[in-house]
Write a protein that holds these residues in place. Structure first.
Motif, PDB file in Angstrom:
ATOM      1  N   LYS A  56       4.728  58.630  34.997  1.00 45.70           N
ATOM      2  CA  LYS A  56       4.301  57.355  35.583  1.00 45.70           C
ATOM      3  C   LYS A  56       5.315  56.949  36.640  1.00 45.70           C
ATOM      4  N   PHE A  57       4.808  56.551  37.798  1.00 47.27           N
ATOM      5  CA  PHE A  57       5.669  56.074  38.872  1.00 47.27           C
ATOM      6  C   PHE A  57       5.815  54.564  38.774  1.00 47.27           C
ATOM      7  N   LYS A  58       6.964  54.070  39.167  1.00 52.46           N
ATOM      8  CA  LYS A  58       7.171  52.633  39.320  1.00 52.46           C
ATOM      9  C   LYS A  58       6.841  52.292  40.764  1.00 52.46           C
ATOM     10  N   LEU A  59       6.420  51.044  40.987  1.00 52.86           N
ATOM     11  CA  LEU A  59       6.052  50.612  42.327  1.00 52.86           C
ATOM     12  C   LEU A  59       7.207  50.793  43.310  1.00 52.86           C
ATOM     13  N   LYS A  60       8.426  50.482  42.877  1.00 53.18           N
ATOM     14  CA  LYS A  60       9.562  50.610  43.790  1.00 53.18           C
ATOM     15  C   LYS A  60       9.812  52.072  44.170  1.00 53.18           C
ATOM     16  N   GLU A  61       9.490  53.010  43.269  1.00 56.19           N
ATOM     17  CA  GLU A  61       9.617  54.435  43.598  1.00 56.19           C
ATOM     18  C   GLU A  61       8.596  54.823  44.663  1.00 56.19           C
ATOM     19  N   ILE A  74      11.310  62.858  43.177  1.00 55.92           N
ATOM     20  CA  ILE A  74      11.023  61.898  42.105  1.00 55.92           C
ATOM     21  C   ILE A  74      10.350  62.595  40.924  1.00 55.92           C
ATOM     22  N   ILE A  75       9.426  63.500  41.208  1.00 54.69           N
ATOM     23  CA  ILE A  75       8.759  64.238  40.137  1.00 54.69           C
ATOM     24  C   ILE A  75       9.785  65.047  39.340  1.00 54.69           C
ATOM     25  N   GLU A  76      10.682  65.728  40.042  1.00 48.35           N
ATOM     26  CA  GLU A  76      11.736  66.509  39.375  1.00 48.35           C
ATOM     27  C   GLU A  76      12.579  65.631  38.458  1.00 48.35           C
ATOM     28  N   LEU A  77      12.988  64.466  38.947  1.00 49.18           N
ATOM     29  CA  LEU A  77      13.800  63.555  38.146  1.00 49.18           C
ATOM     30  C   LEU A  77      13.062  63.092  36.898  1.00 49.18           C
ATOM     31  N   LYS A  78      11.797  62.767  37.071  1.00 49.17           N
ATOM     32  CA  LYS A  78      11.003  62.277  35.939  1.00 49.17           C
ATOM     33  C   LYS A  78      10.785  63.378  34.897  1.00 49.17           C
ATOM     34  N   LEU A  79      10.568  64.594  35.343  1.00 48.99           N
ATOM     35  CA  LEU A  79      10.344  65.697  34.405  1.00 48.99           C
ATOM     36  C   LEU A  79      11.635  66.086  33.692  1.00 48.99           C
TER      37      LEU A  79
END
Length: 81
Positions: A56-61, A74-79
């Motif tokens: 799930k993305f945050k609006l600020k991201e 961002i995807i890499e960081l979240k995973l």
């Protein structure tokens, strides 16, 4: 999942959302480079990415995104978390 796998999965998502198998993803690719990438398709794209990667993305991201490279990061960081 390594960066290459993420990039390949992301490419498939772009091809499906924009119904264009000829889109070549690069880190510098932006919405202005893709025909039909407007606010509606952007939301469809983000929703599909969230679904396929189970994140799930945050609006600020999302507001910080300037290109596909930013999105990949961002995807890499979240995973990883």
């Amino acid at each position: 999942m390594n960066q290459q796998n993420i990039f390949e999965k992301l490419s498939k998502i772009f091809h499906e959302v924009f119904t264009n198998p000829n889109i070549v993803l690069t880190a510098s690719l932006t919405a202005t480079d893709v025909d039909g990438w407007d606010s509606l398709t952007h939301m469809i794209l983000i929703d599909e990415i969230e679904t396929q990667f189970n994140i799930k993305f945050k609006l600020k991201e999302l507001n910080k995104l300037k290109n596909v490279g930013d999105l990949l990061e961002i995807i890499e960081l979240k995973l990883a978390s």
